[in-house]
Design a protein around this motif. Structure first.
Motif, short mmCIF file in Angstrom:
data_model
loop_
_atom_site.label_atom_id
_atom_site.label_comp_id
_atom_site.label_asym_id
_atom_site.label_seq_id
_atom_site.Cartn_x
_atom_site.Cartn_y
_atom_site.Cartn_z
N ASP A 103 0.76 -1.10 -0.06
CA ASP A 103 -0.07 0.10 0.01
C ASP A 103 0.83 1.26 -0.10
O ASP A 103 0.45 2.07 -0.59
N PHE A 104 1.83 1.19 0.84
CA PHE A 104 2.75 2.59 1.00
C PHE A 104 3.70 2.88 -0.09
O PHE A 104 4.00 4.07 -0.55
N THR A 105 3.87 1.74 -1.21
CA THR A 105 4.70 2.00 -2.33
C THR A 105 3.92 2.04 -3.58
O THR A 105 4.34 2.24 -4.68
N ALA A 106 2.48 1.82 -3.56
CA ALA A 106 1.63 1.68 -4.84
C ALA A 106 1.84 3.04 -5.40
O ALA A 106 1.91 2.60 -6.89
N ASN A 107 1.65 4.19 -4.96
CA ASN A 107 1.73 5.26 -5.87
C ASN A 107 2.88 5.40 -6.60
O ASN A 107 2.93 5.84 -7.89
N LEU A 108 4.14 5.01 -5.94
CA LEU A 108 5.62 5.25 -6.47
C LEU A 108 5.45 4.05 -7.73
O LEU A 108 6.14 4.38 -8.62
N SER A 109 4.84 2.89 -7.22
CA SER A 109 5.21 2.04 -8.37
C SER A 109 4.43 2.01 -9.68
O SER A 109 4.84 1.84 -10.67
N ASP A 110 3.26 2.58 -9.35
CA ASP A 110 2.37 2.70 -10.81
C ASP A 110 2.06 4.10 -11.15
O ASP A 110 1.54 4.45 -12.15
N GLY A 111 2.71 4.94 -10.68
CA GLY A 111 2.81 6.61 -10.94
C GLY A 111 1.41 7.40 -10.70
O GLY A 111 1.36 8.46 -10.92
N HIS A 112 0.41 6.64 -10.11
CA HIS A 112 -0.87 7.40 -9.79
C HIS A 112 -0.55 7.82 -8.36
O HIS A 112 -0.17 7.41 -7.26
N GLY A 113 -0.89 9.42 -8.29
CA GLY A 113 -0.60 10.17 -6.99
C GLY A 113 0.59 10.19 -6.65
O GLY A 113 1.65 9.96 -7.54
N VAL A 114 1.32 10.90 -5.67
CA VAL A 114 2.70 11.18 -5.15
C VAL A 114 2.96 9.97 -4.23
O VAL A 114 2.14 9.34 -3.59
N ASP A 115 4.47 9.96 -4.04
CA ASP A 115 4.69 8.98 -3.08
C ASP A 115 4.42 9.07 -1.59
O ASP A 115 4.80 10.15 -1.12
N TRP A 116 4.23 8.09 -0.75
CA TRP A 116 4.04 8.40 0.59
C TRP A 116 5.30 8.65 1.15
O TRP A 116 6.62 8.24 0.70
N PRO A 117 5.40 9.55 2.12
CA PRO A 117 6.70 9.75 2.83
C PRO A 117 7.10 8.68 3.71
O PRO A 117 7.97 9.04 4.75
N ILE A 118 6.35 7.68 4.02
CA ILE A 118 6.71 6.86 5.16
C ILE A 118 6.31 5.35 4.47
O ILE A 118 5.84 5.10 3.52
N ARG A 119 6.90 4.18 5.29
CA ARG A 119 6.85 3.01 4.67
C ARG A 119 6.34 2.22 5.89
O ARG A 119 6.03 2.69 7.26
N TYR A 120 6.11 0.84 5.88
CA TYR A 120 5.27 0.11 7.03
C TYR A 120 6.42 0.05 8.21
O TYR A 120 5.98 0.34 9.44
N LYS A 121 7.69 0.15 8.14
CA LYS A 121 8.46 -0.07 9.04
C LYS A 121 8.45 1.33 10.01
O LYS A 121 8.72 1.26 11.30
N ASP A 122 8.04 2.40 9.45
CA ASP A 122 7.91 3.58 10.19
C ASP A 122 6.54 3.63 11.12
O ASP A 122 6.67 4.24 12.20
N LEU A 123 5.55 2.82 10.69
CA LEU A 123 4.27 2.85 11.30
C LEU A 123 4.20 1.35 12.14
O LEU A 123 3.23 1.29 13.29
N ALA A 124 4.89 0.53 11.97
CA ALA A 124 4.81 -0.82 12.67
C ALA A 124 4.73 -0.82 14.06
O ALA A 124 3.77 -1.40 14.85
N PRO A 125 5.76 -0.31 14.56
CA PRO A 125 5.60 -0.05 16.28
C PRO A 125 4.38 0.74 16.73
O PRO A 125 3.93 0.36 17.70
#
Length: 570
Positions: free
Chosen positions: A139-161
Motif C-alpha cells: 500500500d505505501f509503495t503503490a503510488n510510486l510503483s504505478d505512478g498514480h498520485g505522489v509517493d508516501w513519505p513513510i513505509r510500513y517499518k515507520d508505522l509498525a511499532p
C-alpha cells in the motif's frame, strides 16, 4: 473531568481560553490525539460540534424492539432531516440521534456523494464497522510503483511499532495468517467461523490457494482490557455498547484522557476557521460557533490537531483564508481539497448451501470473513490498477422468510420455529485511485444553519474502479462455486463515493511541499504547528479499512509534535 458550558464563556479573557493544544473533532483520530497529548502532560481542549454522549449512557442501547415507536422504522420527518444519511444502511430509528441534521448542514453535490456524518461526542467511532487491518508496503509503495498520485513519505517499518501500540490499547480480535501484504498484529483470540464458513474456506482455498480466507479482524473484545468488557454478541453495536466491548472514543481514549486531569471537552462547538498570525507565521487558535447560542468564540493554543473528519477538516482549511493563504490554510500546493477518495463496494455474489440443517451458530457475531487482496501481485496483472478485498458471512434464514409463504394458523407457527437453509454472501471493498479532479471546493454562496460557508463536492469512480467492480463479482462467484455452493447469484450495484464512509485524501502527506500538504509526521509543510491525522492526510486509499492506520498515524504524530515542542521547534 472538565467540560465547558457555553453560558459561562462571555467575558473570558484570552488567557482563560488558551491551552497547550486544541484537538478539533472527537472521532477515532481526535480521541487518540486527545489521549496521547494529555498523557504527555499537555493541557488539551477538545472541540466537538455535536452534543455530548457519555459512556455507558447510550440512549437506546438496552431497549427492546417493542419499545420503539413505529415498529422501529424511520418516520417521514426522520427521512427529511436525514435525507443524505438515509442513503446509508446504518441510519436507523434506534440510532438516528447520533447522526447529523442534513437540513441544517447542507453541501452541494456536482455528482452524488454520500456524506454520512455523526453529530455527537465520539463521532463515527460510535458507528464504525470496527474492522482493523494493517497496511503494508504494498500500500505505501503503490503510488510510486504505478505512478498514480505522489509517493508516501513513510513505509510500513515507520508505522509498525505504532500499530503494535494502538492494537494493544484498543483490543483487536483476529487470526494470524503470515501474509506480507496483510501484516499480522497483536491479536486477541479470533472469533469462530460457522460450519458453512469453514466449508467455504476449505473448498475455496483448495482451488484458489492464493486466496486466503480468514476471520475478520475487529476491535471487538474477546478478552477484557482495562475498563472494558468482552463482546456479548448482541448485534447492537450501532446503538453504542454499554460494555465498552468495541473500541470507541467514548469508552476508551476519552476516559484515558480525562484520567490525566488535562482534558477539557467542549461539545456544541463548530470550528469555522483556523486563526493564523502572519507575523509569527503560525496558527494561534480557532474560531468557534456555539451551535446552541450562535455565539462566536476564539480559543488559542501552541499546537493544533485537525481531526474533524476528511471533509470537515477540508472545509476548515479552505475557509481559513488570510493574506498569506488566499486559497486556504497551508494550500501552497493547491492540493487541499483534491484527491478525494473512498472505497467502492456493493459488488459480489450470494449463494445457498445444501445440508448442515442440524447445525446452527451461537449469538450474533459482529464480524464476518475476510478475503485479503489477491490481485496484481506476484507478477499477475489484471485490466486495472491496485486491488480489492472481500467481506462476507453466512446465516440461516429465519421467521421473516415466511412472510410470503401463504401459511396460516398452526402450520405457520410450526414453520417459523424452524431455521431455513444456509446462505452466504460476499462483497468487495476496492481501492480508488487518487484523482486530482475528485475534489472539494469552498462554496461561499450556500450557507448552513449557522451562517457558515459550505462545500461543493465533485467526485466520481472512474474506469479503473468500474473494471475492478466486475472482477469483484466474478471472483466472489467462482469461489462460491469452488466451495460447492448452489444457486449462486453474482451482482454489481456499485456504491456512490462516500457510502463506504472511508473518505480520505484531501490534505495528503508527501515528500515534496510543492505537491502535498503534510510531511511524513502529519505536520503541515507551511504551518509547522498544525497537524492533521484524520482521513484527509492519506496519500492513497489501499483496499483495507483505514481507521487503524489513522490511529497509528495519530499516536506517532503526537509523539513527534510534543518532542518538537520541547525542542522549541514549534
Amino acid at each position: 473531568m472538565e467540560k465547558i458550558a457555553s453560558m459561562n464563556l462571555n467575558g473570558k479573557s484570552r488567557e482563560q481560553n488558551t491551552y497547550d493544544a486544541i484537538v478539533v473533532g472527537s472521532g477515532i483520530s481526535g480521541g487518540w490525539a486527545a489521549k496521547e497529548l494529555c498523557e504527555k502532560g499537555l493541557k488539551v481542549l477538545m472541540l466537538e460540534r455535536g452534543k455530548n454522549v457519555e459512556h455507558p449512557s447510550y440512549p437506546t442501547t438496552s431497549k427492546d424492539p417493542w419499545e420503539f415507536d413505529h415498529g422501529g422504522r424511520l418516520t417521514r420527518e426522520d427521512r427529511e432531516k436525514g435525507y443524505i444519511q438515509c442513503r446509508h444502511y446504518s441510519y436507523r430509528a434506534d440510532n438516528k440521534h447520533f447522526y447529523i441534521n442534513d437540513l441544517e448542514n447542507p453541501y452541494t453535490e456536482v455528482k452524488r456523494f454520500d456524506w454520512i456524518r455523526g453529530d455527537v461526542v465520539g463521532g463515527r467511532s460510535l458507528l464504525w464497522g470496527r474492522h482493523c487491518y494493517r497496511w503494508s508496503d504494498l500500500d505505501f509503495t503503490a503510488n510510486l510503483s504505478d505512478g498514480h498520485g505522489v509517493d508516501w513519505p513513510i513505509r510500513y517499518k515507520d508505522l509498525a511499532p505504532w500499530y503494535d501500540y494502538v492494537e494493544t490499547f484498543i483490543g483487536v480480535s483476529g487470526q494470524a495468517e503470515g501474509l506480507a501484504h496483510l501484516p499480522d498484529g497483536n491479536f486477541q483470540p479470533p472469533m469462530e467461523m460457522t460450519c458453512v464458513e469453514k466449508k467455504f474456506k476449505e473448498g475455496s482455498e483448495k482451488k484458489f490457494p492464493d486466496r486466503r480466507i480468514t476471520i475478520g479482524r475487529v476491535a471487538n473484545l474477546t478478552a477484557p482490557v482495562k475498563g472494558r468488557g468482552v463482546c456479548q454478541y448482541r448485534n447492537q453495536c450501532h446503538r453504542g455498547c454499554l460494555y465498552g466491548a468495541y473500541f470507541s472514543t467514548n469508552a476508551s481514549t476519552m476516559p484515558a484522557a480525562f484520567a490525566t486531569g488535562n482534558l477539557t471537552l467542549r461539545p456544541h462547538s463548530l470550528v469555522n476557521r483556523v486563526l493564523y498570525d502572519e507575523q509569527k507565521k503560525k496558527a494561534v487558535g480557532v474560531e468557534v460557533i456555539d451551535t446552541e447560542t450562535k455565539e462566536v468564540i476564539e480559543y488559542y493554543s501552541r499546537i493544533l490537531f485537525l481531526n474533524a473528519s476528511t471533509l470537515g477538516t477540508t472545509f476548515i482549511l479552505l475557509n481559513s483564508i488570510s493574506n498569506r493563504f488566499e486559497n486556504g490554510l497551508g494550500n501552497d500546493s493547491d492540493q487541499v481539497g483534491r484527491n478525494l477518495m473512498d472505497h467502492h463496494k456493493h459488488s459480489g455474489a450470494e449463494a445457498l448451501m445444501e445440508g448442515y440443517e442440524d447445525q446452527y451458530y451461537f449469538g450474533r457475531r459482529p464480524n464476518g470473513l475476510y478475503v485479503p487482496r489477491f490481485q496484481n501481485m506476484n507478477g499477475k496483472t489484471e485490466n486495472y490498477f491496485r486491488g480489492f478485498g472481500l467481506m462476507g458471512s453466512s446465516w440461516r434464514s429465519g421467521w421473516m422468510s415466511h412472510f410470503a409463504s401463504g401459511d396460516i394458523g398452526e402450520t405457520l407457527k410450526q414453520n417459523v420455529q424452524k431455521p431455513g437453509p444456509w446462505g452466504i454472501s460476499f462483497s468487495g471493498y476496492g481501492e480508488c485511485l487518487p484523482y486530482q479532479d475528485n475534489r472539494v471546493t469552498l462554496n461561499t454562496e450556500k450557507k448552513d444553519a449557522f451562517g457558515r460557508n459550505t462545500i461543493t463536492i465533485d467526485c466520481e469512480f472512474k474506469e479503473n474502479e468500474m473494471a475492478m467492480q466486475q472482477h469483484m463479482s466474478q471472483a466472489s462467484a467462482e469461489m462460491l462455486e469452488a466451495a460447492g455452493f448452489k444457486d449462486i447469484k453474482p451482482y454489481i450495484n456499485t456504491s456512490f463515493p462516500g457510502n463506504a464512509n472511508h473518505e480520505m485524501g484531501t490534505a495528503r502527506m508527501g515528500r515534496d511541499a510543492k505537491t502535498s500538504v503534510l510531511n511524513g509526521f502529519n505536520q503541515m509543510h507551511s504551518v509547522k504547528n498544525v497537524f492533521i491525522t484524520d482521513g484527509s492526510c492519506m496519500t492513497s486509499s489501499s483496499c483495507v479499512n483505514p481507521s487503524l492506520t489513522y490511529m497509528a498515524l495519530t499516536a506517532r504524530a503526537c509523539d513527534y509534535a510534543v518532542k518538537e515542542m520541547n525542542r522549541l521547534n514549534i
